[in-house]
Structure formats: structure tokens, C-alpha cells
Design a protein around this motif. Sequence first.
Motif, PDB file in Angstrom:
ATOM      1  N   ARG A 106       0.885  -1.329  -0.016  1.00 16.22           N
ATOM      2  CA  ARG A 106      -0.013  -0.093  -0.065  1.00 16.22           C
ATOM      3  C   ARG A 106       0.985   1.455  -0.023  1.00 16.22           C
ATOM      4  O   ARG A 106       1.984   1.416   0.362  1.00 16.22           O
ATOM      5  N   ASN A 107       0.355   2.211  -0.443  1.00 15.61           N
ATOM      6  CA  ASN A 107       1.069   3.571  -0.292  1.00 15.61           C
ATOM      7  C   ASN A 107       0.537   4.368   0.878  1.00 15.61           C
ATOM      8  O   ASN A 107      -0.126   3.835   1.972  1.00 15.61           O
ATOM      9  N   GLU A 108       1.037   5.424   1.103  1.00 12.43           N
ATOM     10  CA  GLU A 108       0.803   6.184   2.573  1.00 12.43           C
ATOM     11  C   GLU A 108      -0.817   6.457   2.668  1.00 12.43           C
ATOM     12  O   GLU A 108      -1.093   6.718   3.926  1.00 12.43           O
ATOM     13  N   VAL A 109      -1.477   6.517   1.576  1.00 17.40           N
ATOM     14  CA  VAL A 109      -2.771   6.690   2.212  1.00 17.40           C
ATOM     15  C   VAL A 109      -3.757   5.272   1.897  1.00 17.40           C
ATOM     16  O   VAL A 109      -5.133   5.339   1.941  1.00 17.40           O
ATOM     17  N   GLY A 110      -3.197   4.233   1.580  1.00 16.91           N
ATOM     18  CA  GLY A 110      -3.678   2.935   1.737  1.00 16.91           C
ATOM     19  C   GLY A 110      -4.157   2.411   0.418  1.00 16.91           C
ATOM     20  O   GLY A 110      -4.566   1.348   0.333  1.00 16.91           O
ATOM     21  N   GLN A 111      -4.035   3.107  -0.662  1.00 14.19           N
ATOM     22  CA  GLN A 111      -4.239   2.446  -1.957  1.00 14.19           C
ATOM     23  C   GLN A 111      -3.365   1.259  -2.164  1.00 14.19           C
ATOM     24  O   GLN A 111      -2.036   1.509  -2.034  1.00 14.19           O
ATOM     25  N   LEU A 112      -3.902   0.401  -2.982  1.00 12.49           N
ATOM     26  CA  LEU A 112      -2.762  -0.723  -3.229  1.00 12.49           C
ATOM     27  C   LEU A 112      -2.003  -0.198  -4.579  1.00 12.49           C
ATOM     28  O   LEU A 112      -2.296   0.341  -5.401  1.00 12.49           O
ATOM     29  N   LEU A 113      -0.708  -0.682  -4.259  1.00 12.48           N
ATOM     30  CA  LEU A 113       0.387  -0.203  -5.283  1.00 12.48           C
ATOM     31  C   LEU A 113       0.408  -1.086  -6.350  1.00 12.48           C
ATOM     32  O   LEU A 113      -0.086  -2.170  -6.478  1.00 12.48           O
ATOM     33  N   GLU A 114       1.027  -0.519  -7.583  1.00  5.57           N
ATOM     34  CA  GLU A 114       1.023  -1.239  -8.760  1.00  5.57           C
ATOM     35  C   GLU A 114       1.590  -2.586  -8.660  1.00  5.57           C
ATOM     36  O   GLU A 114       1.548  -3.538  -9.474  1.00  5.57           O
ATOM     37  N   HIS A 115       2.675  -2.909  -7.675  1.00  6.56           N
ATOM     38  CA  HIS A 115       3.212  -4.064  -7.715  1.00  6.56           C
ATOM     39  C   HIS A 115       2.437  -5.438  -6.839  1.00  6.56           C
ATOM     40  O   HIS A 115       2.949  -6.195  -6.438  1.00  6.56           O
ATOM     41  N   SER A 116       1.349  -4.697  -6.298  1.00  7.82           N
ATOM     42  CA  SER A 116       0.644  -5.676  -5.536  1.00  7.82           C
ATOM     43  C   SER A 116      -0.020  -6.701  -6.228  1.00  7.82           C
ATOM     44  O   SER A 116      -0.523  -6.293  -7.251  1.00  7.82           O
ATOM     45  N   PRO A 117      -0.170  -7.965  -5.737  1.00  8.59           N
ATOM     46  CA  PRO A 117      -0.689  -8.947  -6.580  1.00  8.59           C
ATOM     47  C   PRO A 117      -2.185  -8.994  -6.624  1.00  8.59           C
ATOM     48  O   PRO A 117      -2.929  -9.988  -7.470  1.00  8.59           O
ATOM     49  N   PHE A 118      -2.882  -8.011  -5.852  1.00 13.51           N
ATOM     50  CA  PHE A 118      -4.409  -7.543  -6.067  1.00 13.51           C
ATOM     51  C   PHE A 118      -4.654  -6.295  -5.850  1.00 13.51           C
ATOM     52  O   PHE A 118      -3.952  -5.457  -5.338  1.00 13.51           O
ATOM     53  N   CYS A 119      -5.940  -6.063  -6.290  1.00 17.15           N
ATOM     54  CA  CYS A 119      -6.038  -4.662  -6.376  1.00 17.15           C
ATOM     55  C   CYS A 119      -7.676  -4.262  -5.598  1.00 17.15           C
ATOM     56  O   CYS A 119      -8.140  -5.275  -5.395  1.00 17.15           O
ATOM     57  N   GLU A 120      -7.916  -3.089  -5.710  1.00 17.05           N
ATOM     58  CA  GLU A 120      -9.082  -2.728  -5.002  1.00 17.05           C
ATOM     59  C   GLU A 120     -10.148  -3.557  -5.886  1.00 17.05           C
ATOM     60  O   GLU A 120     -11.477  -3.801  -5.455  1.00 17.05           O
ATOM     61  N   ARG A 121     -10.069  -3.720  -7.016  1.00 15.22           N
ATOM     62  CA  ARG A 121     -11.187  -4.124  -7.891  1.00 15.22           C
ATOM     63  C   ARG A 121     -11.439  -5.624  -7.591  1.00 15.22           C
ATOM     64  O   ARG A 121     -12.556  -6.202  -7.992  1.00 15.22           O
ATOM     65  N   ASP A 122     -10.427  -6.368  -6.953  1.00 18.71           N
ATOM     66  CA  ASP A 122     -10.660  -7.735  -6.800  1.00 18.71           C
ATOM     67  C   ASP A 122     -11.431  -8.085  -5.400  1.00 18.71           C
ATOM     68  O   ASP A 122     -11.724  -9.111  -5.159  1.00 18.71           O
ATOM     69  N   PHE A 123     -11.791  -7.044  -4.674  1.00 15.54           N
ATOM     70  CA  PHE A 123     -12.420  -7.371  -3.363  1.00 15.54           C
ATOM     71  C   PHE A 123     -13.765  -7.155  -3.335  1.00 15.54           C
ATOM     72  O   PHE A 123     -14.480  -6.160  -4.393  1.00 15.54           O
ATOM     73  N   LYS A 124     -14.591  -8.157  -2.896  1.00 11.04           N
ATOM     74  CA  LYS A 124     -15.954  -8.242  -3.279  1.00 11.04           C
ATOM     75  C   LYS A 124     -16.657  -7.604  -1.647  1.00 11.04           C
ATOM     76  O   LYS A 124     -16.103  -8.205  -0.493  1.00 11.04           O
ATOM     77  N   THR A 125     -17.546  -6.751  -1.787  1.00  6.57           N
ATOM     78  CA  THR A 125     -17.896  -6.243  -0.242  1.00  6.57           C
ATOM     79  C   THR A 125     -19.580  -6.238  -0.277  1.00  6.57           C
ATOM     80  O   THR A 125     -20.118  -6.734  -1.116  1.00  6.57           O
ATOM     81  N   PRO A 126     -19.948  -6.167   0.712  1.00  7.24           N
ATOM     82  CA  PRO A 126     -21.518  -6.457   1.012  1.00  7.24           C
ATOM     83  C   PRO A 126     -22.260  -5.743   0.127  1.00  7.24           C
ATOM     84  O   PRO A 126     -22.074  -4.499   0.067  1.00  7.24           O
ATOM     85  N   GLN A 127     -23.478  -6.375  -0.358  1.00 12.36           N
ATOM     86  CA  GLN A 127     -24.215  -5.943  -1.397  1.00 12.36           C
ATOM     87  C   GLN A 127     -25.748  -6.110  -0.954  1.00 12.36           C
ATOM     88  O   GLN A 127     -25.855  -6.867   0.047  1.00 12.36           O
ATOM     89  N   ASP A 128     -26.655  -5.550  -1.474  1.00 15.18           N
ATOM     90  CA  ASP A 128     -28.119  -5.560  -1.188  1.00 15.18           C
ATOM     91  C   ASP A 128     -28.506  -5.794   0.259  1.00 15.18           C
ATOM     92  O   ASP A 128     -28.756  -6.601   0.679  1.00 15.18           O
TER      93      ASP A 128
END
Length: 391
Positions: free
Chosen positions: A185-207
Motif C-alpha cells: 500500500r501507499n501512504e493513504v492505503g491505496q494498493l500499489l502497482e506491484h501488489s498481486p491484487f487491487c481494490e477491484r478484486d475485493f467483493k464487498t457486502p451488497q443488497d
Amino acid sequence: MPFYQQRGKIPHKRHIQFRHQDNGALYAEELVGTQGFSGVSALVYHLHPPTIVTEKGKPYSVAPKIALEKHLSALSFKGFSLQPVDDYLDSRTTLFVNNNLHIGIAAPRQSMTDYFFKNADADEIIFVHRGSGTLKTMYGQLPFEYGDYLVIPRGTVYQLEFDQTDNRLLLLESFSPVRTPRRYRNEVGQLLEHSPFCERDFKTPQDLMTYDERGHFNILIKKQGMVYPYTYGTHPFDVVGWDGYHYPYAISIHDFEPLTGRIHMPPPIHQQFEGEGFVVCSFVPRLYDYHPDAIPAPYHHSNIDSDEILYYVDGDFMSRNNIQKGQFTLHPGGIPHGPHPGAVERSIGKKSTEEMAVMIDPFHPVMITEAAMALEVEDYYKSWLEEPLVG
Ligand SMILES: [Fe+2]
């Protein structure tokens, strides 16, 4: 959880009057977190206060029974030899234990319908090896399938609904918050380019569903090795809205993008999660090392300060002979381990692997439970013998 989410209705400022539009009743605001007022948290708005206890049942122990408190032996266990049972909580079987985490498995046949569960001690990671369904919480619904890690912060009231009876789960209970590695992660918590996963890979509660129901709602609360049966007068999923950083989520092992190199890369490149005193790694199908003289099989290693627990999910595991799906190997800190006989030569020239496994490295030795010993593969510690040296 590392990024902000919002569901349902919330007021424009926190901690102000927020009323039901029809009857004018105040919603009950609740701050939910796991590290006092300084960790990540969510603000949740209930129809009714989350405190209306109508009855308490008799607590009972679910503390694991320890068979080996101390040991220094490579061990292996067949997880799929665990007999399925109907109920989820009955099926949860703890195998390995230390002060940082418990590791177990479950093979429940039925969905949870007449009770809810809350683990008050531990964040849970549930790896779905077989089966699919929905994790239901007050934050919304999380559909899950083969390969998903469900991360459930401690204190979350939940139900698991399964689509079928053949379910196999790997369970990890962490007595500290489960995180993804800070170095991704960077200093504000965003996943960096070398991370093996990124925010789009997380499934969050729906409905988000809001249950305005009164009655008898049984919540089995696990704390300090005991289960406390509580009955509440209102439905626990009576939330009209929430926001914040604290909620259950899922991420699939199939979305872990492997990092590869010209020569053998060490296990930290496979890291998926961490907590106090342990890491979790995902071994996924990937291209092998591409130096002309590369040896894709791992070198022997002497992890003196860490036990190493591998759970085999799918594919041929190239460094091991005779390993089945659902099998664990436990290589304790203190003695070296490495590829099985023939595995190094066998790996040379191979271009890729389909292996899939979850590795949990506890930094302090684990104790082995009686339930684990019932699944033990006998004499695994001798499995590096190409042929008997004596006799
Ligand atoms: Fe290893």
C-alpha cells in the motif's frame, strides 16, 4: 478493511439526530470496530437498539483439546477425512492452536437458519474449498464460491447459507485484526502497482436488507473458548444504513496475480494476508522461473522462527509426493525441510504449474489438537526417505 464504503441511508453528519421518516423514531447509531476508537470502524444505524437481550442460555465449552502441546516433527493431516455433519458450528474443527491464531476446517451440510453466530474473540478467514452460498450480515450479502477467502471481523453477527450439502471450508481465527500486507500500500492505503491484487478484486457486502422484526433471535457468541447463547428481541440485521472502513469482505484466490522471476522467488511474493504473529500466502497457477538453468522447485529451507502449514487445494503440488486435496503438511520451525525425493529433477524444464495451495506461517509454534491427530498421515516425517536406510 482498507477502503471506504457506504450502504443504505445515513445522516449528513455523524452523531446527529437521524429519524425514521414515517414515525419520527430515532435510529440507534452504533460505532463498530475492533481496536477501541483508534482502529478502522463503521457507523451503523439500527431500527432498534442492538442491546435488547431477552434471555441468556447456558454457556458451553468449544475449547480445542490439545493432544501435542510440544513437538518437533513434520506432520501431515488429511482434511477431507473429516466427516461432514449438518450444523456449521458442530462441524467447525480446530486443528492447530497458538496464542495468535487457531486453524481448523469444517464440512457443514446445512445452512444456518435458526441461529446467528458471532465470534467475539477472533477475526475469521474462511477459505471456501468446496461449495458456494451467501454470507449474510447486517452490512449486506456476500455471495461466495470456490476459491473465495471470506474475511469476517470479530464481532460480526453472521449466517452462512449454502447452495448445496457438499461444503469444505478452511478456517482461520486471528486474535488480532486480519490485514493485507502493508508493503502493498501507499501512504493513504491505496494498493500499489506491484501488489498481486487491487481494490477491484475485493467483493464487498451488497443488497442491504433491513429486517424490522421482533421475536426471539438466537445469537451464539464465542468468547474465550466458550459459546454463550444469547436471545435478542429484535432481528440483528435491522440496519437502514452504514458507512466506514469496517465490514466483512471476500477476495478470491483466483484473483491473486502471481509474481514470477528468472530464478526461484521466496514465499513472501505469495503473501495474501497478515495478522499479529502469522502470514497467509496464496500459491496459484503460474509460469515457472525462466533462467536457462533455473530450478523451479523450492530450495531446502530452515525456517527456525516459524512453523509452516500448507493446505493443498488443487493441482499437482510439485514439491510434494502423494499429496491429496484438503491435505495439510506442517513443517515445524527448528528443523529444515524441502522438496520430496525426485521433485527437484522433476521440476527442471517445466514451464508452468497448476498447483493451488494456501500457506499459513505462524511465527510461534502451534499445538496440535486431538481432532487433528484423528486425521494424521502416519510417519509423514519419514517421507523424504527415497528408500529405507536401514532394515
Ligand atoms: Fe516450506
